[in-house]
Scaffold this active site. Structure first.
Site: not given
Length: 345
Positions: A38, A97, A164, A219
């Site tokens: 990402d 993350f 997240r 996400e």
């Protein structure tokens, strides 16, 4: 293995020349060595485009995530910078993350997810949100009050395991963060938090409640605010289309309206942001009114990975930056013919 920024940068300096160049891209961004997925923290700082990204420098496979870092003057030619973040604290030791970056008072504030996996019992895995700050855009210090959001800040009926990918934006002097989530019965949704100082955060609402397009988990949500509409860009897992086909990963461009009294997004239309499997986790930075820049990962979870299998010591690359604009009420996205025009305000 104990991870530090110093170890990561030393490893990259000593091993980046071993990266095989046969398939290495000429103009799509790729890591100097190791794995990337990402894009994170896409931001304009000192008139340059900064790209942070999920990065495991030690192997060309997914590992304990760091934040790699590069910058560009036009979105085509990139200068590698030192690794910005490493999983070196108790609250992020399983991985730094995805997250985002915003400028405030000449400093960069990063909000990222700390990953704490439990290898023996997935229900005990936890994810939290943390802040890091940089005065020069290169060197970051993690906030001593981390984590700023934990499972204690998650609303009832929501999974504490999957929490997240915070994306920060500012509206009317207040900072907001949209965070990917799902319900206890595996239905994707987006949660909203707010802050006055980027350090102290409070829950606001489930800003985008479940509908079938959100799959089993959202996400990398990203809320774009135009004059006459709001637009969610987000990535959904395991979306099932009308023909029964399961899309394990899909990125949506969703138009709608924001109810700022109840802090809820109301969807009016939806379309796939980009066809194919090689577009996931897009993130934007606002350049001006009605004008955003977006970069995505050329996603390859299910594809062959020749640069890994052949020992080329790198894997993953980003899409070219594209512009998302609203003109006469119509949403448009395109890669400019003149790449240099990307970051001109």
């Amino acid at each position: 293995m104990l991870y530090t920024i110093e170890k990561a940068n030393e490893f990259i300096r000593g091993n980046k020349e071993t990266t095989g160049k046969k398939f290495y891209p000429d103009y799509h961004f790729a890591p100097p060595i190791g794995w990337t997925n990402d894009p994170n923290g896409v931001v304009i700082f000192n008139n340059e485009l900064h790209l942070f990204y999920q990065h495991y420098p030690y192997k060309a496979e997914h590992g304990a995530m760091h934040w790699g870092h590069a910058k560009s003057k036009e979105g085509l030619h990139w200068q590698d910078l030192p690794v910005a973040l490493a999983p070196d604290q108790d609250y992020d030791k399983g991985g730094v993350f995805s997250g985002s970056t915003i400028e405030k008072d000449g400093k960069l504030y990063v909000m990222y997810t700390g990953h704490l996996p439990d290898e023996t019992d997935e229900t005990k895995t936890r994810q939290n949100q943390n802040i890091a700050i940089s005065e020069d855009g290169v060197n970051f210090k993690k906030y001593e009050g981390n984590p700023v959001l934990t499972e204690d800040d998650i609303p009832a009926g929501t999974s504490v395991v999957d929490f997240r990918d915070p994306k920060i934006f500012e509206k009317d002097g207040i900072y907001y963060s949209v965070i990917g989530s799902k319900t206890l019965d595996n239905k994707g949704q987006v949660i909203l938090y707010h802050s006055e100082d980027l350090l102290n955060w409070e829950y606001v609402s489930v800003i985008f409640p479940y509908n079938p397009y959100l799959g089993t988990m959202v996400e990398c949500p990203d809320l774009l605010l135009f004059k006459d509409k709001a637009v969610f860009i987000l990535s959904a897992m395991d979306y099932v289309d009308e023909k029964g086909k399961v899309h394990s990963h899909i990125s949506w461009l969703i138009e709608g309206e924001m109810d700022w009294e109840n802090f809820e997004f109301q969807q009016t239309s939806i379309k796939e942001m980009d066809n194919g499997m090689d577009f996931y986790a897009p993130q934007t930075v606002k350049l001006a009114e009605e004008r955003y820049l977006a970069i995505a990962w050329m996603q390859n979870w299910q594809a062959n990975r020749p640069t890994y299998e052949l020992g080329h010591n790198w894997f993953g690359q980003m899409t070219l930056p594209r512009m998302i604009t609203a003109k006469d009420g119509e949403l448009q996205q395109k890669v400019p013919l003149k790449i240099f025009d990307l970051i001109k305000i």
